[in-house]
Write a protein that holds these residues in place. Structure first.
Motif, PDB file in Angstrom:
ATOM      1  N   ALA A   1      22.809  45.092  -6.139  1.00 41.09           N
ATOM      2  CA  ALA A   1      21.449  45.386  -6.621  1.00 41.09           C
ATOM      3  C   ALA A   1      21.059  46.844  -6.466  1.00 41.09           C
ATOM      4  O   ALA A   1      20.234  47.348  -7.229  1.00 41.09           O
ATOM      5  CB  ALA A   1      20.436  44.511  -5.877  1.00 41.09           C
TER       6      ALA A   1
ATOM      7  N   ARG B   1      12.205  51.902  -4.876  1.00 36.52           N
ATOM      8  CA  ARG B   1      12.905  50.648  -5.091  1.00 36.52           C
ATOM      9  C   ARG B   1      14.195  50.604  -4.291  1.00 36.52           C
ATOM     10  O   ARG B   1      14.566  49.565  -3.732  1.00 36.52           O
ATOM     11  CB  ARG B   1      13.214  50.456  -6.575  1.00 36.52           C
ATOM     12  CG  ARG B   1      13.565  48.998  -6.890  1.00 36.52           C
ATOM     13  CD  ARG B   1      14.213  48.840  -8.220  1.00 36.52           C
ATOM     14  NE  ARG B   1      15.647  49.111  -8.138  1.00 36.52           N
ATOM     15  CZ  ARG B   1      16.492  48.863  -9.132  1.00 36.52           C
ATOM     16  NH1 ARG B   1      16.044  48.388 -10.279  1.00 36.52           N
ATOM     17  NH2 ARG B   1      17.771  49.118  -8.991  1.00 36.52           N
TER      18      ARG B   1
ATOM     19  N   LEU C   1      15.908  39.930  -4.275  1.00 39.04           N
ATOM     20  CA  LEU C   1      16.545  41.044  -4.975  1.00 39.04           C
ATOM     21  C   LEU C   1      16.298  40.962  -6.484  1.00 39.04           C
ATOM     22  O   LEU C   1      16.170  41.989  -7.147  1.00 39.04           O
ATOM     23  CB  LEU C   1      18.049  41.045  -4.689  1.00 39.04           C
ATOM     24  CG  LEU C   1      18.449  41.390  -3.246  1.00 39.04           C
ATOM     25  CD1 LEU C   1      19.919  41.131  -3.025  1.00 39.04           C
ATOM     26  CD2 LEU C   1      18.122  42.849  -2.941  1.00 39.04           C
ATOM     27  N   LYS C   2      16.216  39.760  -7.021  1.00 39.18           N
ATOM     28  CA  LYS C   2      15.940  39.608  -8.452  1.00 39.18           C
ATOM     29  C   LYS C   2      14.574  40.173  -8.802  1.00 39.18           C
ATOM     30  O   LYS C   2      14.394  40.851  -9.825  1.00 39.18           O
ATOM     31  CB  LYS C   2      16.015  38.132  -8.840  1.00 39.18           C
ATOM     32  CG  LYS C   2      15.815  37.887 -10.335  1.00 39.18           C
ATOM     33  CD  LYS C   2      15.980  36.397 -10.649  1.00 39.18           C
ATOM     34  CE  LYS C   2      15.787  36.153 -12.152  1.00 39.18           C
ATOM     35  NZ  LYS C   2      15.930  34.710 -12.493  1.00 39.18           N
TER      36      LYS C   2
ATOM     37  N   THR D   1      14.182  51.867 -11.629  1.00 42.10           N
ATOM     38  CA  THR D   1      14.926  52.445 -10.509  1.00 42.10           C
ATOM     39  C   THR D   1      14.213  53.682  -9.981  1.00 42.10           C
ATOM     40  O   THR D   1      13.882  54.587 -10.740  1.00 42.10           O
ATOM     41  CB  THR D   1      16.347  52.820 -10.952  1.00 42.10           C
ATOM     42  OG1 THR D   1      16.980  51.657 -11.465  1.00 42.10           O
ATOM     43  CG2 THR D   1      17.153  53.361  -9.782  1.00 42.10           C
TER      44      THR D   1
ATOM     45  N   SER E   1      21.031  50.838  -6.737  1.00 42.21           N
ATOM     46  CA  SER E   1      21.464  51.732  -7.811  1.00 42.21           C
ATOM     47  C   SER E   1      20.860  53.099  -7.607  1.00 42.21           C
ATOM     48  O   SER E   1      19.887  53.271  -6.876  1.00 42.21           O
ATOM     49  CB  SER E   1      21.066  51.183  -9.182  1.00 42.21           C
ATOM     50  OG  SER E   1      19.663  51.026  -9.272  1.00 42.21           O
TER      51      SER E   1
ATOM     52  N   THR F   1      14.897  44.129  -8.589  1.00 44.59           N
ATOM     53  CA  THR F   1      15.681  44.790  -9.635  1.00 44.59           C
ATOM     54  C   THR F   1      14.992  44.786 -10.980  1.00 44.59           C
ATOM     55  O   THR F   1      15.434  45.476 -11.899  1.00 44.59           O
ATOM     56  CB  THR F   1      17.054  44.120  -9.761  1.00 44.59           C
ATOM     57  OG1 THR F   1      16.887  42.696  -9.926  1.00 44.59           O
ATOM     58  CG2 THR F   1      17.906  44.380  -8.533  1.00 44.59           C
ATOM     59  N   SER F   2      13.912  44.015 -11.086  1.00 43.90           N
ATOM     60  CA  SER F   2      13.147  44.054 -12.343  1.00 43.90           C
ATOM     61  C   SER F   2      12.272  45.300 -12.437  1.00 43.90           C
ATOM     62  O   SER F   2      11.760  45.618 -13.512  1.00 43.90           O
ATOM     63  CB  SER F   2      12.282  42.797 -12.462  1.00 43.90           C
ATOM     64  OG  SER F   2      11.309  42.755 -11.420  1.00 43.90           O
TER      65      SER F   2
ATOM     66  N   GLY G   1      27.401  47.528  -9.190  1.00 44.81           N
ATOM     67  CA  GLY G   1      26.651  47.574 -10.435  1.00 44.81           C
ATOM     68  C   GLY G   1      27.055  48.748 -11.305  1.00 44.81           C
ATOM     69  O   GLY G   1      27.634  49.735 -10.847  1.00 44.81           O
TER      70      GLY G   1
ATOM     71  N   VAL H   1      15.133  47.726  -1.608  1.00 44.49           N
ATOM     72  CA  VAL H   1      16.358  46.936  -1.675  1.00 44.49           C
ATOM     73  C   VAL H   1      17.119  47.023  -0.349  1.00 44.49           C
ATOM     74  O   VAL H   1      17.616  46.021   0.180  1.00 44.49           O
ATOM     75  CB  VAL H   1      17.243  47.422  -2.844  1.00 44.49           C
ATOM     76  CG1 VAL H   1      18.617  46.751  -2.784  1.00 44.49           C
ATOM     77  CG2 VAL H   1      16.579  47.103  -4.175  1.00 44.49           C
TER      78      VAL H   1
END
Length: 816
Positions: free
Chosen positions: A159, A32, A20-21, A28, A161, A24-25, A128, A36
């Protein structure tokens, strides 16, 4: 090596955080969001994950994106009212996660809208800053979401969004690759990157969607219009690729991703999304989105063969694999259900030695590494040069992946994927393999149960229909039945061919409403009832009327249609009755077609005192009568009249000399969304017609004498010698006497001579069958009649006829 077994549970949350890290980079976007959500399939064992956010008016939570099997399988909607009582609305209002099991869901709206078996539902608010929505996940595993699953879902909820295009649609700044289209006016706002992709400047663009559509390749316009027109756009139609024309060179491929945002009261709906250069997107090999497409394919895969084909299509080409095998685990032995490519030469020699049939048994005992992977439930990957036993090493000399297929707390089977050239296993590819294994295992278990139940249903259906058709005098008949492939329900279509006295034959075809056990039971009852009424000797309209009254008395909500045809084989004439069913189709000897346009009666079980008029049919030798159910002639794109015309045209072009081939040809291309029953009879005419005479016996003292004189004249006219007449006259005397003494009402004597067989039949109004005495004393004055009939004739018996009976005897005679 990828592990999802017990040994991997302790590190699953850490691996979810790492995946997930990395995701999330990225900026959006819908892509994505989907990626996720796919992590819920991999790390939480979910069958489905979806993300909902408030609509523009703030009154509805709308679906943004989903991954996994289609949400409709679990009754999930496109949107939920924020003020409603749904689990999604509750989680959004309270900010607390909702965890529901099968018991809690048993009375919910989701449970009522789904045909899926027990499942668990999780709804988590997105925590978030940009979340502003809810994560929804569904698990079909018996234990639901365990502790590690819940921790993984909490990480995913943090994560996920809302896409930037959606924020822009609600008044924020429009990103360079985003657009917003007003569905009522066709005005569109686009970012600068999209204008560059279409080769336009800001000054050149007039804000109309038609301007952008005019730059698309004409062949791609229909698919684009299906997205930008409000009548066609739906939550499911949110991604497609299309081409735009360039000033020079080939057209450029673009990919559009979007969703429909409800406008609310007084505001129009908007289509928001992004457009990107398709050549810059990730390749299919590393795209975990293939899990969603595989899930969609597996959701509609009914049989084991369908599941295997879906897995092969989803994995082999995208992974550039050289071979793939899928096998079921049965009693600690793998039974291969698909090998792709199918040629034996493409597989190792040890596998070829086991190639005994279309579905060979894999030599599991000679592959301990594979057996260990199955016992541990661990998905394992070996790169080129790994030390493996020959049977596995030769499957994938450049790399091998073994995927145990878990389902229902056990191993349903295994999938082997092999490469010849050295293959590099990327992170996304490992995730794809792991997620695909879970989906394939569940689908394989469902398909295996479907196949078993479908075989049981087919066996039941075959038991309810005639095992074989009788041999007919002067005619040939064939029948075909195709069960629907749309489900497991037993159909209500039936057919029957009933031999009747005096060389009559009844043809019956019918259809009971519905496809379930009730329809099958009622079908069996109606077939039995019609056969019983027909054998009693009733005319066609009476037979169908009796069946209608019976169905009304059964007090069922179902109704039935049928067509009943009584064919006189001697005269080449028939009467038919329709009860809400299709008419018979006649093919005459010269190839001409006739579909009688005569009004019939209503379906059976609808009107208690209904009329069922009889209509005549004249048959010439060589005429074919075709009876069918609506499954053969009706479909979603053609009505019954068009289907009947098509059937008539195909019947006209067929060769009636080979009736089996005709029946097979008529079923080619039959749509299997409904049952199909087909009954064909070719009337050839009787080469040897029997001689018949009938006498009504009046109840007068000389009645038996009159019957004997009538019999003597008839037999003399037929050339029967006097010696053979005596036995016949004695039989006539005894049968007529019994009818007059023991019954009331009308008595009829029928004589039939066919070849050297004389049939004497006496019909009366009493249903009681004569009983042969076991012993008679010398002083008895009666009771010897049936014994004399039995002694003088070759065979005798009784049959019910129109409320009474007919006692008959057959004798062997010669003719001068």
């Amino acid at each position: 090596m990828v592990s999802e077994g017990a040994a991997g549970r302790g590190t699953r949350t850490l691996r979810a955080e790492s995946a997930l890290k990395a995701l999330t980079s990225e900026p959006t976007s819908l892509d994505r969001v989907r990626r996720v959500l796919e992590q819920a399939l991999v790390f939480a064992g979910a069958s489905l994950a979806a993300f909902y956010t408030p609509a523009q008016d703030g009154d509805v939570l709308c679906l943004v994106e989903s991954a996994g099997v289609p949400r409709t399988l679990f009754g999930l909607r496109d949107g939920y009212l924020l003020t409603g009582g749904s689990p999604v609305a509750d989680a959004h209002r309270t900010g607390n996660a909702v965890w529901l099991g099968p018991k809690e869901l048993s009375g919910s709206a989701e449970s009522r809208r789904t045909s899926a078996r027990d499942f668990f539902l999780a709804v988590l608010p997105a925590r978030g800053d940009a979340g502003r929505g809810c994560l929804v996940a569904v698990s079909e595993r018996p234990e639901g979401f365990d502790t590690d699953d819940r921790k993984s879902l909490e990480l995913i909820a943090d994560a996920v969004s809302c896409p930037a295009a959606d924020r822009a649609a609600e008044g924020g700044e429009l990103p360079a690759n985003a657009f917003g289209l007003a569905m009522d006016t066709g005005r569109v706002e686009v970012g600068d990157e999209i204008l560059d992709l279409f080769g336009l400047t800001r000054d050149d663009f007039d804000g109309k969607v038609e301007t952008l559509l005019g730059l698309a390749v004409p062949e791609d316009l229909p698919s684009l219009m299906s997205v930008v027109e409000a009548d066609h756009m739906s939550i499911g139609d949110r991604e497609l690729e299309f081409r735009v024309l360039q000033p020079s060179g080939p057209p450029k491929w673009l990919r559009l991703s979007g969703r429909l945002v409800p406008g609310g009261e007084g505001r129009p709906a908007r289509l928001v999304g992004t457009v990107a250069d398709a050549s810059k997107l990730r390749s299919d090999v590393t795209d975990v989105a293939r899990v969603q497409r595989l899930a969609a394919a597996l959701a509609t895969a009914g049989t084991v063969r369908d599941v295997s084909q879906a897995v092969v299509s989803a994995l082999r080409k995208p992974l550039h694999a050289d071979r793939i095998a899928l096998a079921e685990l049965e009693n600690e032995r793998l039974v291969v259900i698909v090998l792709d490519p199918p040629e034996p030469e493409s597989w190792p020699e040890l596998w070829r030695l086991e190639w005994r049939s279309e579905w060979p048994d894999a030599p599991v005992r000679s592959m301990p590494t594979l057996a260990a992977a199955l016992r541990e439930g661990r998905a394992r990957i070996w790169p080129a040069g790994s030390d493996l036993e020959p049977a596995l090493a030769e499957v994938g000399p450049g790399g091998l992946a073994v995927l145990p297929l878990p389902a229902g707390g056990r191993m349903a089977g295994a999938c082997l994927i092999g490469w010849d050239a050295p293959h590099d296993f990327g992170t996304d590819e490992r995730a794809l393999l792991t997620a695909s294994a879970g989906l394939a295992g569940q689908a394989l278990l469902r398909a295996h149960a479907f196949d078993a139940e479908h075989e049981l249903v087919g066996m039941l259906q075959r038991q309810l229909l005639p095992r074989r058709l009788p041999t007919l005098p002067g005619a040939a008949a064939v029948a075909r039945y195709l069960p629907t492939t749309a489900g497991l329900e037993v159909g209500g279509d039936w057919y029957d061919v009933i031999p009747l006295p005096d060389n009559h034959v009844a043809l019956v075809i019918g259809d009971v409403q519905g496809h379930n056990a009730g329809a099958a039971t009622l079908m069996s009852q109606m077939r039995t009832a019609l056969r019983a009424y027909a054998v009693e000797g009733h005319p066609p309209d009476v037979v169908v009327s009796h069946a209608n009254r019976l169905l009304m008395d059964l007090e069922t909500d179902l109704f039935a249609t049928c067509c009943y045809v009584d064919v006189d084989m001697e005269e080449g004439f028939a009467w038919y009755v329709r009860a809400g069913h299709l008419p018979p189709v006649l093919r005459h000897p010269d190839g001409g077609i006739e579909i009688p346009d005569v009004e019939g009666g209503p379906p059976l079980g609808v009107v208690a005192q209904a009329d069922f008029p009889m209509s005549p049919l004249r048959l010439q030798p060589g005429t074919v009568i075709a009876l069918t159910t609506d499954g053969l002639v009706e479909s979603s794109d053609a009505d019954i009249d068009e289907g009947l015309d098509r059937l008539a045209h195909e019947l006209s072009a067929a060769d009636p000399a080979h009736l089996d081939l005709v029946a097979d040809a008529l079923l080619v291309g039959a749509r299997r969304s409904d049952d199909v029953a087909l009954l064909l009879l070719r009337y050839d005419g009787m080469t040897l017609r029997p001689l018949r005479e009938t006498w009504t016996v009046w109840r007068v003292p000389e009645a038996v004498g009159h019957a004997r004189r009538f019999t003597r004249r008839a037999l003399r006219g037929w050339g029967v010698p006097r010696d053979d007449m005596d036995a016949a006259l004695l039989v006539v005397s005894e049968l007529v006497t019994n009818a007059l003494v023991h019954t009331d009402g009308r008595v009829r004597l029928d004589l039939t001579l066919l070849g050297d067989r004389l049939r004497v039949a006496v019909a009366d109004s009493s249903p009681r069958t004569p009983v042969k005495p076991t012993s008679i004393g010398w002083e008895a004055t009666g009771g010897r009649g049936i014994l004399l009939v039995e002694a003088m004739s070759g065979t005798w018996g009784t049959v019910p006829v129109s409320g009474g009976k007919q006692v008959w005897a057959e004798l062997s005679v010669s003719r001068s």
